[in-house]
Design an enzyme around this catalytic site. Sequence first.
Site, PDB file in Angstrom:
ATOM      1  CD  GLU A 255      -2.098  -1.325   2.974  1.00  0.00           C
ATOM      2  OE1 GLU A 255      -2.416  -0.263   3.516  1.00  0.00           O
ATOM      3  OE2 GLU A 255      -2.205  -2.413   3.529  1.00  0.00           O
ATOM      4  CB  CYS A 294      -2.699   6.540   2.332  1.00  0.00           C
ATOM      5  SG  CYS A 294      -4.016   5.768   3.271  1.00  0.00           S
TER       6      CYS A 294
HETATM    7  P1  NAP Z   1       8.688   4.732   3.981  1.00  0.00           P
HETATM    8  O1  NAP Z   1       9.880   5.525   4.193  1.00  0.00           O
HETATM    9  O2  NAP Z   1       8.597   3.892   2.770  1.00  0.00           O
HETATM   10  O3  NAP Z   1       8.496   3.854   5.296  1.00  0.00           O
HETATM   11  C1  NAP Z   1       7.420   2.982   5.449  1.00  0.00           C
HETATM   12  C2  NAP Z   1       7.816   1.867   6.390  1.00  0.00           C
HETATM   13  O4  NAP Z   1       8.865   1.090   5.802  1.00  0.00           O
HETATM   14  C3  NAP Z   1       8.366   2.354   7.731  1.00  0.00           C
HETATM   15  O5  NAP Z   1       7.945   1.486   8.749  1.00  0.00           O
HETATM   16  C4  NAP Z   1       9.871   2.228   7.522  1.00  0.00           C
HETATM   17  O6  NAP Z   1      10.572   2.099   8.726  1.00  0.00           O
HETATM   18  C5  NAP Z   1       9.932   0.959   6.725  1.00  0.00           C
HETATM   19  N1  NAP Z   1      11.168   0.782   5.986  1.00  0.00           N
HETATM   20  C6  NAP Z   1      11.886   1.697   5.325  1.00  0.00           C
HETATM   21  N2  NAP Z   1      12.956   1.117   4.757  1.00  0.00           N
HETATM   22  C7  NAP Z   1      12.905  -0.192   5.071  1.00  0.00           C
HETATM   23  C8  NAP Z   1      13.746  -1.306   4.802  1.00  0.00           C
HETATM   24  N3  NAP Z   1      14.828  -1.197   4.067  1.00  0.00           N
HETATM   25  N4  NAP Z   1      13.407  -2.504   5.312  1.00  0.00           N
HETATM   26  C9  NAP Z   1      12.286  -2.648   6.056  1.00  0.00           C
HETATM   27  N5  NAP Z   1      11.467  -1.623   6.350  1.00  0.00           N
HETATM   28  C10 NAP Z   1      11.771  -0.410   5.868  1.00  0.00           C
HETATM   29  O7  NAP Z   1       7.394   5.617   3.941  1.00  0.00           O
HETATM   30  P2  NAP Z   1       7.076   6.906   4.791  1.00  0.00           P
HETATM   31  O8  NAP Z   1       7.608   8.054   4.046  1.00  0.00           O
HETATM   32  O9  NAP Z   1       7.422   6.696   6.203  1.00  0.00           O
HETATM   33  O10 NAP Z   1       5.498   6.889   4.691  1.00  0.00           O
HETATM   34  C11 NAP Z   1       4.777   7.800   3.930  1.00  0.00           C
HETATM   35  C12 NAP Z   1       4.269   7.133   2.696  1.00  0.00           C
HETATM   36  O11 NAP Z   1       3.356   6.115   3.059  1.00  0.00           O
HETATM   37  C13 NAP Z   1       3.512   8.066   1.808  1.00  0.00           C
HETATM   38  O12 NAP Z   1       4.081   8.024   0.553  1.00  0.00           O
HETATM   39  C14 NAP Z   1       2.104   7.488   1.763  1.00  0.00           C
HETATM   40  O13 NAP Z   1       1.480   7.586   0.515  1.00  0.00           O
HETATM   41  C15 NAP Z   1       2.299   6.079   2.118  1.00  0.00           C
HETATM   42  N6  NAP Z   1       1.115   5.535   2.743  1.00  0.00           N
HETATM   43  C16 NAP Z   1       0.332   4.727   2.002  1.00  0.00           C
HETATM   44  C17 NAP Z   1      -0.810   4.172   2.545  1.00  0.00           C
HETATM   45  C18 NAP Z   1      -1.666   3.268   1.734  1.00  0.00           C
HETATM   46  O14 NAP Z   1      -2.528   2.603   2.250  1.00  0.00           O
HETATM   47  N7  NAP Z   1      -1.479   3.209   0.451  1.00  0.00           N
HETATM   48  C19 NAP Z   1      -1.135   4.437   3.868  1.00  0.00           C
HETATM   49  C20 NAP Z   1      -0.319   5.298   4.609  1.00  0.00           C
HETATM   50  C21 NAP Z   1       0.817   5.831   4.026  1.00  0.00           C
HETATM   51  P3  NAP Z   1      11.404   3.321   9.346  1.00  0.00           P
HETATM   52  O15 NAP Z   1      10.418   4.346   9.728  1.00  0.00           O
HETATM   53  O16 NAP Z   1      12.104   2.709  10.501  1.00  0.00           O
HETATM   54  O17 NAP Z   1      12.331   3.768   8.263  1.00  0.00           O
END
Ligand code: NAP
Length: 681
Positions: A255, A294
């Site tokens: 997602e 999101c």
């Molecule tokens: P992100 O950087 O991709 O992080 C998301 C999750 O992935 C966090 O728990 C992060 O942990 C983890 N993560 C990052 N790198 C990783 C790795 N190498 N291995 C394992 N886990 C890893 O996203 P974000 O910027 O925090 O979140 C915002 C985004 O979420 C927005 O783009 C939004 O559109 C999207 N979102 C989508 C939905 C949906 O349902 N489609 C819902 C909510 C949000 P850490 O925090 O420890 O890095």
Amino acid sequence: MKLMSFAEGRWVEPQGRLTEVVSAVDGAPVGLCSSEGLNFGGMARYARAVGGSNLRKLTFTERAAILKRLAAYLMERKDELYDLSYKTGATKTDGWIDIEGGIGTLFAYASRGQRELPNEKHLIDGDVEQLSKGGSFVGLHVLTPLKGVAVHINAFNFPCWGLLEKFAPTFLAGVPVITKPATATAYLAEKLVRLMIGSGLLPEGSLQIIVGSTGDLLDHLTMQDVVSFTGSLETSVKLQAHPNILRNAVRFIAERDSLNASILGPDAGPGTPEFDLYVKEVQREMTTKAGQKCTAIRRAIVPRQHADAVAEALRARLAKVVVGNPQAEGVTMGALASHAQRDDVRTKIQLLRSEAQVVFGDPETFEVVGADKEAGAFLPPVLLRCDDPWKARYVHDVEPFGPVATIVPYDTLEDAVRLANRGEGSLVASVFTYDPAVADELLFGTASFHGRLVFIDRDCAKESTGHGSPLPHMIHGGPGRAGGSEEMGGLRGVKHYMQRTALQGSPTRLGQLGRSWIRGGVEINAGEHPFRRPFDVLQLGETLHTRPRTITMEDIEHFAEFTGDTFYAHMDEEAASANPFFPGRVAHGYLLLSFAAGLFVEPAPGPVLANYGLDNLRFLKPVVPGDAIKVRLTVKSKRARKEYGEVRWDVQITNQLGETVANYDLLTMNAFSNDSKAAQG
Ligand code: NAP
């Protein structure tokens, strides 16, 4: 405060290089975290061996009952979560969506699980299919829980709701969870898991949490495991391409980013209810949770002739937004979840400004109430307008995950469709129109690009959950860049954690495995009328064959007069004969049902308490005067409720030639035996 992980049944302090997590409101330290030293492979094995086997001992009904008690337990302690929620920058309303929305999702899964899932450990999916001419070889689909672990990697924006909306269906499916919250708001997720574990309600091994990085966890996943990821497109692509995920074909649900659009119909100009609803919704979506949703509206696609009016109305509404400390009086929009997030949104606004002009808000100059502007991760709402959306790239491609939206004017409805679809798929799009032709064109033009399409107008506005629909809707990705494949409400999410297997065999064998009698399976003669047998005594397959009853013309006329149903097919020989389906006057379908009941009921008071309906009714052959019908009544399936049991009977009405004239399922409520009641205490 040290934020701990819960691994292999115990709380583990962070060690090694610690990361400091700070409050989004004032930058004060909230916690230290690290997952160094955790045995990630051990956690996965523990989940499968301990959690999985504990969960699979329970039925869906039992697991749903635990979810319900857990939800009630959390609801009583929600204030402990609100205290931390403010530190994420969330206002009371934002916190309500996250905390009570999350707990509400548990309740929703619990009650749907209790109502709609069987008191069994597996789930039958779809109908029986006859695979041979004689009916002795049939097929059925069964869903069984994966014997693996579900790894939930969550985004920072809804630390409670995001965790619970994934946990609930996974738990219901019978699969243990390792949850990994985003670091920025991990303190709230850790608190939630502390409450969940502390409740003592969860079977051992069913929930673990990693606060910090996932280390080498993905290296230890097998084809029975699932990764459910929420976050950015980039991270999702990286994780999905992990060699072990690819090699073992580990199920991966994503997602991710979504450039959601909201379209104002050409009919919905200023002065219409839809125009007002639209403006209100865009403003609400921009500012709820400081736009970190999101499903938030990023592109407001509006008729060019109404673009000025939309901009003006939005400017007026946005001017009333008060940014600041979510606990300060009068504040309506809090901070972003972290300073990194604020900086990221600022950078993205800069990109958007290269192809759109700012209509409202300045990311540098704005007022903050009750907090130090620089110490907290604050941003004002920023509204842009892109007058040449065909040349624009960032507007359709870059998701500023904050209080930011862009007005995108269109000239024709066809253009509106093409502009909406430039987002390359999204979780949700909304349409504000009262014109059926506009709604129709937008449906066919855009639906295949979105997980959900909401039509909002004056008729549904009052009760509509709006574009974002945070509650109790469960969103799991959309097509295209939003990831996943579908919008899911309710129990479909459970099936993501189960394997669907086609079973083939005899009706008796598959009936036994599927806990439901299948036509062609062995019939049981229990030696007494099945209506005399209490719920707990009645066996699947118990059958009654009735005597025949001949239908006469007098019966048909009597029934017609008595009920008032004098339809020509029963009363007028000439007209009935002209009908392509009937040889002449025929018996009413309802007459057949009534006579069938007359043939199979046992009239004296007994365990059958009430008939509560019929399912799958089909009249297959006309019955004419002189035909003799008889009935086979067989116990097809049973479902115990608290005070009584529900019995589904397979009913087949045949004629004197053995041809089936009608089929249906009869549903009754039956009493338990006195022995069984005594045993229940
Ligand atoms: P992100 O950087 O991709 O992080 C998301 C999750 O992935 C966090 O728990 C992060 O942990 C983890 N993560 C990052 N790198 C990783 C790795 N190498 N291995 C394992 N886990 C890893 O996203 P974000 O910027 O925090 O979140 C915002 C985004 O979420 C927005 O783009 C939004 O559109 C999207 N979102 C989508 C939905 C949906 O349902 N489609 C819902 C909510 C949000 P850490 O925090 O420890 O890095």
